[in-house]
Design a protein around this motif. Structure first.
Motif, PDB file in Angstrom:
ATOM      1  N   ILE A 189       0.855  -1.186   0.000  1.00  0.00           N
ATOM      2  CA  ILE A 189       0.000   0.000   0.000  1.00  0.00           C
ATOM      3  C   ILE A 189       0.893   1.239   0.000  1.00  0.00           C
ATOM      4  O   ILE A 189       1.812   1.336   0.820  1.00  0.00           O
ATOM      5  CB  ILE A 189      -0.936   0.001   1.225  1.00  0.00           C
ATOM      6  CG1 ILE A 189      -1.836  -1.232   1.188  1.00  0.00           C
ATOM      7  CG2 ILE A 189      -1.778   1.276   1.269  1.00  0.00           C
ATOM      8  CD1 ILE A 189      -2.634  -1.444   2.465  1.00  0.00           C
ATOM      9  N   PHE A 190       0.580   2.194  -0.879  1.00  0.00           N
ATOM     10  CA  PHE A 190       1.484   3.332  -1.083  1.00  0.00           C
ATOM     11  C   PHE A 190       0.716   4.634  -1.216  1.00  0.00           C
ATOM     12  O   PHE A 190      -0.388   4.667  -1.754  1.00  0.00           O
ATOM     13  CB  PHE A 190       2.329   3.108  -2.344  1.00  0.00           C
ATOM     14  CG  PHE A 190       3.068   1.804  -2.338  1.00  0.00           C
ATOM     15  CD1 PHE A 190       4.279   1.683  -1.698  1.00  0.00           C
ATOM     16  CD2 PHE A 190       2.504   0.683  -2.943  1.00  0.00           C
ATOM     17  CE1 PHE A 190       4.938   0.467  -1.655  1.00  0.00           C
ATOM     18  CE2 PHE A 190       3.168  -0.530  -2.911  1.00  0.00           C
ATOM     19  CZ  PHE A 190       4.388  -0.642  -2.271  1.00  0.00           C
ATOM     20  N   ASN A 191       1.323   5.713  -0.691  1.00  0.00           N
ATOM     21  CA  ASN A 191       0.736   7.049  -0.853  1.00  0.00           C
ATOM     22  C   ASN A 191       1.702   8.034  -1.491  1.00  0.00           C
ATOM     23  O   ASN A 191       1.427   9.227  -1.560  1.00  0.00           O
ATOM     24  CB  ASN A 191       0.238   7.598   0.484  1.00  0.00           C
ATOM     25  CG  ASN A 191       1.330   7.659   1.541  1.00  0.00           C
ATOM     26  OD1 ASN A 191       2.521   7.582   1.224  1.00  0.00           O
ATOM     27  ND2 ASN A 191       0.937   7.791   2.785  1.00  0.00           N
ATOM     28  N   LYS A 192       2.843   7.526  -1.949  1.00  0.00           N
ATOM     29  CA  LYS A 192       3.815   8.366  -2.646  1.00  0.00           C
ATOM     30  C   LYS A 192       4.314   7.646  -3.893  1.00  0.00           C
ATOM     31  O   LYS A 192       4.495   6.416  -3.898  1.00  0.00           O
ATOM     32  CB  LYS A 192       5.008   8.717  -1.737  1.00  0.00           C
ATOM     33  CG  LYS A 192       4.657   9.679  -0.612  1.00  0.00           C
ATOM     34  CD  LYS A 192       5.889  10.028   0.192  1.00  0.00           C
ATOM     35  CE  LYS A 192       5.581  11.125   1.217  1.00  0.00           C
ATOM     36  NZ  LYS A 192       4.540  10.730   2.169  1.00  0.00           N
ATOM     37  N   PHE A 193       4.532   8.425  -4.950  1.00  0.00           N
ATOM     38  CA  PHE A 193       4.945   7.850  -6.224  1.00  0.00           C
ATOM     39  C   PHE A 193       6.277   7.118  -6.108  1.00  0.00           C
ATOM     40  O   PHE A 193       6.420   5.999  -6.607  1.00  0.00           O
ATOM     41  CB  PHE A 193       5.032   8.956  -7.280  1.00  0.00           C
ATOM     42  CG  PHE A 193       5.554   8.471  -8.609  1.00  0.00           C
ATOM     43  CD1 PHE A 193       4.787   7.672  -9.424  1.00  0.00           C
ATOM     44  CD2 PHE A 193       6.845   8.802  -9.027  1.00  0.00           C
ATOM     45  CE1 PHE A 193       5.261   7.212 -10.639  1.00  0.00           C
ATOM     46  CE2 PHE A 193       7.331   8.351 -10.238  1.00  0.00           C
ATOM     47  CZ  PHE A 193       6.538   7.561 -11.048  1.00  0.00           C
ATOM     48  N   GLN A 194       7.260   7.706  -5.434  1.00  0.00           N
ATOM     49  CA  GLN A 194       8.598   7.125  -5.405  1.00  0.00           C
ATOM     50  C   GLN A 194       8.626   5.806  -4.653  1.00  0.00           C
ATOM     51  O   GLN A 194       9.275   4.849  -5.086  1.00  0.00           O
ATOM     52  CB  GLN A 194       9.597   8.104  -4.776  1.00  0.00           C
ATOM     53  CG  GLN A 194      11.059   7.651  -4.909  1.00  0.00           C
ATOM     54  CD  GLN A 194      11.473   7.402  -6.353  1.00  0.00           C
ATOM     55  OE1 GLN A 194      11.293   8.256  -7.217  1.00  0.00           O
ATOM     56  NE2 GLN A 194      12.021   6.219  -6.633  1.00  0.00           N
ATOM     57  N   THR A 195       7.910   5.714  -3.529  1.00  0.00           N
ATOM     58  CA  THR A 195       7.900   4.447  -2.790  1.00  0.00           C
ATOM     59  C   THR A 195       7.179   3.359  -3.591  1.00  0.00           C
ATOM     60  O   THR A 195       7.564   2.192  -3.545  1.00  0.00           O
ATOM     61  CB  THR A 195       7.232   4.624  -1.414  1.00  0.00           C
ATOM     62  OG1 THR A 195       5.934   5.218  -1.585  1.00  0.00           O
ATOM     63  CG2 THR A 195       8.073   5.507  -0.509  1.00  0.00           C
ATOM     64  N   ALA A 196       6.148   3.736  -4.320  1.00  0.00           N
ATOM     65  CA  ALA A 196       5.473   2.769  -5.190  1.00  0.00           C
ATOM     66  C   ALA A 196       6.407   2.300  -6.289  1.00  0.00           C
ATOM     67  O   ALA A 196       6.453   1.110  -6.632  1.00  0.00           O
ATOM     68  CB  ALA A 196       4.212   3.401  -5.784  1.00  0.00           C
ATOM     69  N   LEU A 197       7.182   3.241  -6.841  1.00  0.00           N
ATOM     70  CA  LEU A 197       8.136   2.911  -7.902  1.00  0.00           C
ATOM     71  C   LEU A 197       9.218   1.963  -7.379  1.00  0.00           C
ATOM     72  O   LEU A 197       9.603   1.003  -8.060  1.00  0.00           O
ATOM     73  CB  LEU A 197       8.759   4.197  -8.440  1.00  0.00           C
ATOM     74  CG  LEU A 197       9.336   4.161  -9.853  1.00  0.00           C
ATOM     75  CD1 LEU A 197       8.259   3.830 -10.874  1.00  0.00           C
ATOM     76  CD2 LEU A 197       9.991   5.499 -10.184  1.00  0.00           C
ATOM     77  N   ASP A 198       9.690   2.203  -6.172  1.00  0.00           N
ATOM     78  CA  ASP A 198      10.702   1.333  -5.571  1.00  0.00           C
ATOM     79  C   ASP A 198      10.164  -0.086  -5.382  1.00  0.00           C
ATOM     80  O   ASP A 198      10.884  -1.073  -5.594  1.00  0.00           O
ATOM     81  CB  ASP A 198      11.151   1.902  -4.231  1.00  0.00           C
ATOM     82  CG  ASP A 198      11.947   3.194  -4.380  1.00  0.00           C
ATOM     83  OD1 ASP A 198      12.456   3.450  -5.491  1.00  0.00           O
ATOM     84  OD2 ASP A 198      12.033   3.947  -3.388  1.00  0.00           O
ATOM     85  N   TYR A 199       8.894  -0.188  -4.992  1.00  0.00           N
ATOM     86  CA  TYR A 199       8.279  -1.500  -4.811  1.00  0.00           C
ATOM     87  C   TYR A 199       8.183  -2.236  -6.150  1.00  0.00           C
ATOM     88  O   TYR A 199       8.435  -3.446  -6.229  1.00  0.00           O
ATOM     89  CB  TYR A 199       6.893  -1.328  -4.196  1.00  0.00           C
ATOM     90  CG  TYR A 199       6.159  -2.624  -3.923  1.00  0.00           C
ATOM     91  CD1 TYR A 199       6.388  -3.346  -2.757  1.00  0.00           C
ATOM     92  CD2 TYR A 199       5.221  -3.122  -4.831  1.00  0.00           C
ATOM     93  CE1 TYR A 199       5.702  -4.528  -2.498  1.00  0.00           C
ATOM     94  CE2 TYR A 199       4.530  -4.294  -4.579  1.00  0.00           C
ATOM     95  CZ  TYR A 199       4.783  -4.994  -3.418  1.00  0.00           C
ATOM     96  OH  TYR A 199       4.099  -6.162  -3.171  1.00  0.00           O
ATOM     97  N   LEU A 200       7.844  -1.504  -7.203  1.00  0.00           N
ATOM     98  CA  LEU A 200       7.719  -2.119  -8.525  1.00  0.00           C
ATOM     99  C   LEU A 200       9.040  -2.722  -8.992  1.00  0.00           C
ATOM    100  O   LEU A 200       9.045  -3.726  -9.714  1.00  0.00           O
ATOM    101  CB  LEU A 200       7.234  -1.087  -9.544  1.00  0.00           C
ATOM    102  CG  LEU A 200       5.763  -0.672  -9.488  1.00  0.00           C
ATOM    103  CD1 LEU A 200       5.502   0.464 -10.464  1.00  0.00           C
ATOM    104  CD2 LEU A 200       4.854  -1.851  -9.802  1.00  0.00           C
TER     105      LEU A 200
END
Length: 414
Positions: free
Chosen positions: A125-136
């Motif tokens: 679960i993500f609320n920031k673009f960069q942390t979502a990108l890191d997870y991807l």
């Protein structure tokens, strides 16, 4: 129980299918739907009251001697209508607002399933673009991305086959006002939902429903909430139902311990991953447009008696199983690419009573399209193969410009 006046709250195919089921019960006298479908019919009366207008709905219920109210829509569930009606002495069958705030929120329901020991796809679960990108960067593709709050998008979920596709979609979500999103592993399998009646303390399965999610074919087109269904799902064994029971029990205990017993219809949406193996993915507080008629056409027990048994606290004493008939039912959602196109030949379908409108316009006897989902059409027979044949015949008769439906829905079972 005496004759009953019923108030349904919601719209779409669910309202139509439920009203027609109730209409077949001898002790049901009048059925009202607020706001209903806006379609002239002999089964129920449309009432121009918003789903979240609690004062207006209560006044109507009191003025019209309503014996039972059944909310069916997300708007009604979120409005606290259950507590409001109960505090005013009204019989109402639905989970309360606190429960619905959990199960109608994609983020909360995924956390809830995890805390209740459900086997689910891996997710973040993500609320920031960069942390979502890191997870991807550490994910295996494809991934399924779900939004909760973003507006202005055609879909609130997307299967993304590559890193570039996923990062572009996530950026679009955040740019459109998304606050939180879920990224989960996309699981190759078949989707199904098991529906239960529950009084908040015990639950009994009605049936397992196969859900068709992709808009145009298997793994093709938009990934939707559902464009068709059939029941009973022949792939779902008693072993799977037994494996689901501890999860259902945990869900009921969790809500009851928080002072919110879950009374109503509970759907557990799953992915079949192998022989008797599955992952739980979502919860539903009522039947859906694409599967309501599918389920109701094979329900044999009197739905009014079941509901009153739940309301009166006698459910576990009076029911050991929910009886279904020996029939098979299949539904297709028919949508339109274009607005205001005349829908031809509805009157010559084999069974027009099994057409439930979702989004249409009516002018006298003529019915016109809204862009998007227009109606659900269902056929029922002794075998699924025969039900598919009947459905194919009806779909071949109906004509309008820009007509869409899942073309392989009537293919023979392999």
């Amino acid at each position: 129980m005496g004759n009953k006046n019923i108030l349904l709250i919601g719209k779409g195919a669910v309202i139509s299918a439920l009203a027609k089921k109730l209409h077949s019960i001898p002790n049901v006298e009048k059925i009202f739907a607020a706001p209903g479908n806006g379609v002239t019919n002999d089964v129920y009366e449309n009432i121009d009251i918003r789903e979240d207008d609690l004062t207006g709905l209560l006044k109507f219920a009191l003025d019209n001697n309503i014996d039972l109210t059944i909310p069916t829509s997300n708007e009604a569930f979120k409005s606290d209508i259950v507590s409001f009606f109960q505090s005013n002495g009204q019989n109402i069958f639905a989970p309360n607002k606190n429960i619905c705030n959990t199960i109608l929120n994609k983020i909360q329901v995924r956390k809830f399933l995890y805390k209740n020991n459900a086997k689910s796809p891996k997710f973040g679960i993500f609320n920031k673009f960069q942390t979502a990108l890191d997870y991807l960067k550490t994910s295996s593709f494809p991934v399924l991305i779900k939004s909760q709050t973003a507006t202005g998008l055609n879909n609130d979920k997307m299967i993304c086959p590559t890193m570039k596709y996923a990062s572009d979609y996530i950026e679009t979500l955040f740019n459109n006002g998304e606050e939180d999103l879920i990224i989960e592993d996309y699981i190759y399998g078949t989707n199904f939902t098991v529906y239960y009646f529950t009084d908040g303390y015990s639950a009994l399965p009605i049936t397992a429903v196969a859900n068709l999610k992709f808009a145009t074919g298997n793994l093709e087109g938009d990934f939707t909430d559902g464009v068709g269904s059939y029941a009973p799902d022949y792939r779902i064994s008693n072993k799977i139902l037994k494996k689901l029971k501890p999860l259902v029990d945990n869900i009921l205990v969790n809500f009851e311990q928080k002072g919110n017993p879950y009374m109503g219809i509970l759907g557990i949406e799953c992915i079949l991953t192998g022989d008797d193996e599955f992952l739980a993915e979502d919860l539903k507080p009522f039947f859906q447009n694409h599967d309501c008629r599918t389920v109701l056409n094979i329900l044999e027990d009197d739905i009014i008696e079941i509901i009153y048994s739940c309301i009166n606290g006698a459910f576990s004493d009076e029911y050991e199983i929910i009886k279904t008939n020996n029939l098979h039912s299949i539904t297709a959602i028919v949508s339109a690419q274009l607005e205001n196109r005349l829908i031809n030949n509805l009157d010559i379908c084999e069974d027009i009573d099994n057409i439930d409108f979702i989004g249409i316009k009516q002018n006298g006897v003529n019915i016109y399209t809204h862009q998007g989902n227009c109606f659900a059409i269902t056929r029922t027979s002794k075998t699924l193969t025969r039900a598919k044949e009947y459905l194919a015949q009806d779909l071949s008769v109906i004509k309008f410009d820009g007509m869409n439906y899942r073309k392989d829905i009537c293919d023979k079972i392999q």
